[in-house]
Design a protein around this motif. Structure first.
Motif, mmCIF file in Angstrom:
data_model
loop_
_atom_site.group_PDB
_atom_site.id
_atom_site.type_symbol
_atom_site.label_atom_id
_atom_site.label_comp_id
_atom_site.label_asym_id
_atom_site.label_seq_id
_atom_site.Cartn_x
_atom_site.Cartn_y
_atom_site.Cartn_z
ATOM 1 N N THR A 186 30.313 -48.821 57.973
ATOM 2 C CA THR A 186 29.428 -47.723 58.374
ATOM 3 C C THR A 186 28.335 -48.229 59.297
ATOM 4 O O THR A 186 27.989 -47.584 60.295
ATOM 5 C CB THR A 186 28.805 -47.056 57.132
ATOM 6 O OG1 THR A 186 29.846 -46.602 56.268
ATOM 7 C CG2 THR A 186 27.923 -45.884 57.523
ATOM 8 N N MET A 187 27.785 -49.385 58.974
ATOM 9 C CA MET A 187 26.756 -49.977 59.824
ATOM 10 C C MET A 187 27.295 -50.264 61.217
ATOM 11 O O MET A 187 26.673 -49.922 62.233
ATOM 12 C CB MET A 187 26.222 -51.258 59.188
ATOM 13 C CG MET A 187 25.126 -51.945 60.002
ATOM 14 S SD MET A 187 25.751 -53.070 61.268
ATOM 15 C CE MET A 187 26.316 -54.419 60.245
ATOM 16 N N GLN A 188 28.458 -50.892 61.293
ATOM 17 C CA GLN A 188 29.033 -51.252 62.589
ATOM 18 C C GLN A 188 29.387 -50.019 63.412
ATOM 19 O O GLN A 188 29.169 -49.995 64.637
ATOM 20 C CB GLN A 188 30.262 -52.135 62.380
ATOM 21 C CG GLN A 188 29.933 -53.506 61.831
ATOM 22 C CD GLN A 188 31.175 -54.326 61.521
ATOM 23 O OE1 GLN A 188 32.252 -54.067 62.040
ATOM 24 N NE2 GLN A 188 31.025 -55.326 60.671
ATOM 25 N N THR A 189 29.897 -48.998 62.762
ATOM 26 C CA THR A 189 30.225 -47.754 63.464
ATOM 27 C C THR A 189 28.967 -47.093 64.022
ATOM 28 O O THR A 189 28.950 -46.599 65.155
ATOM 29 C CB THR A 189 30.955 -46.776 62.522
ATOM 30 O OG1 THR A 189 32.159 -47.387 62.057
ATOM 31 C CG2 THR A 189 31.284 -45.475 63.231
ATOM 32 N N THR A 190 27.897 -47.107 63.233
ATOM 33 C CA THR A 190 26.619 -46.531 63.671
ATOM 34 C C THR A 190 26.056 -47.314 64.852
ATOM 35 O O THR A 190 25.607 -46.736 65.848
ATOM 36 C CB THR A 190 25.613 -46.510 62.513
ATOM 37 O OG1 THR A 190 26.176 -45.803 61.400
ATOM 38 C CG2 THR A 190 24.316 -45.833 62.928
ATOM 39 N N ALA A 191 26.083 -48.631 64.764
ATOM 40 C CA ALA A 191 25.572 -49.481 65.845
ATOM 41 C C ALA A 191 26.366 -49.269 67.129
ATOM 42 O O ALA A 191 25.797 -49.191 68.228
ATOM 43 C CB ALA A 191 25.632 -50.941 65.422
ATOM 44 N N ARG A 192 27.680 -49.163 66.992
ATOM 45 C CA ARG A 192 28.530 -48.961 68.177
ATOM 46 C C ARG A 192 28.243 -47.613 68.812
ATOM 47 O O ARG A 192 28.191 -47.486 70.039
ATOM 48 C CB ARG A 192 30.006 -49.060 67.783
ATOM 49 C CG ARG A 192 30.965 -49.015 68.960
ATOM 50 C CD ARG A 192 32.369 -49.435 68.539
ATOM 51 N NE ARG A 192 33.262 -49.476 69.684
ATOM 52 C CZ ARG A 192 34.022 -48.483 70.084
ATOM 53 N NH1 ARG A 192 34.020 -47.338 69.397
ATOM 54 N NH2 ARG A 192 34.809 -48.595 71.140
ATOM 55 N N ARG A 193 28.051 -46.597 67.998
ATOM 56 C CA ARG A 193 27.732 -45.272 68.525
ATOM 57 C C ARG A 193 26.418 -45.299 69.304
ATOM 58 O O ARG A 193 26.256 -44.598 70.307
ATOM 59 C CB ARG A 193 27.661 -44.264 67.379
ATOM 60 C CG ARG A 193 27.483 -42.827 67.829
ATOM 61 C CD ARG A 193 27.647 -41.872 66.667
ATOM 62 N NE ARG A 193 27.342 -40.510 67.046
ATOM 63 C CZ ARG A 193 27.312 -39.495 66.205
ATOM 64 N NH1 ARG A 193 27.579 -39.704 64.923
ATOM 65 N NH2 ARG A 193 27.016 -38.284 66.613
ATOM 66 N N MET A 194 25.480 -46.122 68.856
ATOM 67 C CA MET A 194 24.185 -46.244 69.523
ATOM 68 C C MET A 194 24.228 -47.248 70.669
ATOM 69 O O MET A 194 23.229 -47.411 71.372
ATOM 70 C CB MET A 194 23.126 -46.688 68.504
ATOM 71 C CG MET A 194 22.825 -45.671 67.431
ATOM 72 S SD MET A 194 21.596 -46.265 66.252
ATOM 73 C CE MET A 194 20.135 -46.361 67.310
#
Length: 199
Positions: A186-194
């Motif tokens: 979830t963290m990595q997906t959020t960071a990638r989206r940003m």
């Protein structure tokens, strides 16, 4: 349906904009694989009236100290208003103390760490803040000040507590908290989206 935690972000006059907007963005974007949000992000000020953030950005808080819902994650941003004004406001300091006791995790950004130190929440713990204010944090003799780091996790058996360095470091620390509370994916997906580089 996932269980949604409430993130409460403190606002005050002369708050540093990215200190609160960075965590707001991170926690707001954290979703599961079917786009259910993990966090409900709200802003809270002493009074439910417009506040003037750094460089005159006007922000209207969602709630006041008197009417906000229960907070699961407490975010304390910094800025001139933290280190020069609210640090001398017993209403704000006492609110931070009471809310941190109820929250699952407390995160400070930049000189928000000085508000935590003033509240006694950093006593016996390690912490960091903006590089320009490390000496001010060191004035609290029972705080171990850590320099040259993006964030410090001083959590123990009773308290989850993370402090971060200046301004943009709050994004990095918020992503770390997402991973701590949820999972790495979830963290990595959020960071990638940003489009935020977590390396």
């Amino acid at each position: 349906m996932i269980s949604t935690r409430t993130v409460g972000i403190l606002l005050f006059n002369e708050v540093e904009v990215l200190d609160f907007a960075g965590p707001f963005e991170v926690f707001s974007l954290a979703e599961d694989n079917v786009n259910n949000k993990h966090f409900n992000v709200i802003t809270i000020a002493e009074y439910q009236a417009p506040i003037s953030a750094r460089n005159s950005l006007t922000v209207i808080p969602d709630y006041s100290f008197d009417n906000h819902p229960t907070i699961d994650i407490l975010v304390i941003p910094g800025g001139y208003g933290a280190e020069k004004v609210e640090i001398n406001n017993p209403v704000v300091i006492n609110w931070i103390i009471s809310q941190s006791k109820l929250a699952e995790l407390t995160l400070s950004v930049c000189t928000g760490a000085l508000l935590l130190a003033q509240s006694g929440l950093l006593a016996g713990k390690s912490a960091t803040t903006h590089w320009m204010d490390l000496d001010n944090l060191a004035l609290y003799p029972n705080v171990e000040v850590i320099a040259n780091t993006r964030f410090v996790d001083a959590s123990d058996e009773t308290t989850k507590l993370v402090t971060s360095a200046g301004i943009s470091a709050g994004i990095h620390a918020s992503l770390y908290c997402v991973e701590k509370l949820l999972d790495s994916q979830t963290m990595q997906t959020t960071a990638r989206r940003m489009e935020f580089d977590i390396e």
